[in-house]
Design an enzyme around this catalytic site. Sequence first.
Site, PDB file in Angstrom:
ATOM      1  N   LYS A  75      -0.454 -11.104  11.162  1.00 24.29           N
ATOM      2  CA  LYS A  75      -0.524 -11.024   9.688  1.00 24.29           C
ATOM      3  C   LYS A  75      -0.608 -12.375   8.980  1.00 24.29           C
ATOM      4  O   LYS A  75      -1.198 -12.461   7.908  1.00 24.29           O
ATOM      5  CB  LYS A  75       0.701 -10.275   9.140  1.00 24.29           C
ATOM      6  CG  LYS A  75       0.659  -8.777   9.375  1.00 24.29           C
ATOM      7  CD  LYS A  75       1.808  -8.097   8.633  1.00 24.29           C
ATOM      8  CE  LYS A  75       1.778  -6.601   8.853  1.00 24.29           C
ATOM      9  NZ  LYS A  75       2.675  -5.881   7.946  1.00 24.29           N
ATOM     10  N   ASN A  96      -2.438  -7.737   5.421  1.00 24.28           N
ATOM     11  CA  ASN A  96      -2.374  -6.534   6.264  1.00 24.28           C
ATOM     12  C   ASN A  96      -3.646  -5.702   6.173  1.00 24.28           C
ATOM     13  O   ASN A  96      -3.812  -4.745   6.920  1.00 24.28           O
ATOM     14  CB  ASN A  96      -1.143  -5.685   5.923  1.00 24.28           C
ATOM     15  CG  ASN A  96      -1.369  -4.801   4.720  1.00 24.28           C
ATOM     16  OD1 ASN A  96      -2.083  -5.178   3.795  1.00 24.28           O
ATOM     17  ND2 ASN A  96      -0.776  -3.622   4.733  1.00 24.28           N
TER      18      ASN A  96
END
Length: 286
Positions: A75, A96
């Site tokens: 991420k 994300n």
Amino acid sequence: TTEVTRPVNGYYLLGVIGNPIAHSKSPAMHNAALLEAGVQGAYVPLHVEPENLQAAVMGMKAMNFRGFNVTIPHKVDILSYMDELDESARFIGAVNTVVIEHDRLIGYNTDGVGYVRSLKEEAVSTIEGMHVVVIGAGGAARGIVYALLLEQPQSLTILNRTAEKAEELAKDFKVLGNVNGYSIDSAEQVLAQADIVINTTSVGMHPHTDQTPVSIHHIPEGIVVSDLIYNPLETKLLTDSKHKNCIIHGGLGMFVYQGAIAFEHWLHVQAPVEAMRRAVLASFTS
Ligand code: NAP
């Protein structure tokens, strides 16, 4: 709705990259959503090692993916491959959801905004003017603090086992509102003023389901108590809070809505939220 780019032969390619990825509920949820929305496409789990991250991202561009989700451990590292960042991803410092738009990679973070949408759909009419307490200062807390501050609470207080991390997180988001960070040792005083309490720590997660992140004695009667954990669907914190006449809110909604918002970024159609929730619940028992 705007015209969606990259329908390769009218078929939308989507996926999630992570490591591990085998137990992700995202493929079941998004394939159910595609079916329900009548969109031709597929969403696949993609196991990607950290050293192959760049190659994987370039590969998805080359294969005309419409977009993808990003999960642990990529991420933060994925940021360096983005051509553009949405404000959410810039503030949170993690991505994300990626949309591939005419060869450009656009990074979003739908975790916090998804959480707030779920909280408002399921538990509170407004966050504006409320005293909100967030327990925990990890990756999930960052997204949630960002999204909560956009709702203009009266105050947002972060409590964490490691006090410095709570203080740092508060400092990072000071420009967005009245946010402070303290040690979890201040729980008794801070929680006494709370209207909404949110657990973002992993305390209470399977298999340690007998634990709570704070003593239940410190939770005021009748407030809103929320937990990001969705395994179990109702943590001990929530069960105990229910017995104190609190409105409770579990973590499943956050998972569903972060996916729903990603789906809407990719396809520009309304996400079929109930079908997505049903698919995740069904995948628990399969
Ligand atoms: P993380 O970055 O590792 O942060 C963990 C947080 O929990 C830190 O604040 C840590 O405190 C605290 N913590 C861990 N063990 C503790 C203990 N024994 N006692 C007190 N505090 C403890 O993890 P994360 O990515 O933020 O995830 C946190 C939780 O959110 C997980 O349970 C995850 O499943 C859940 N989550 C749910 C969703 C959803 O869609 N519903 C999405 C993301 C995450 P220290 O700083 O002191 O170590």
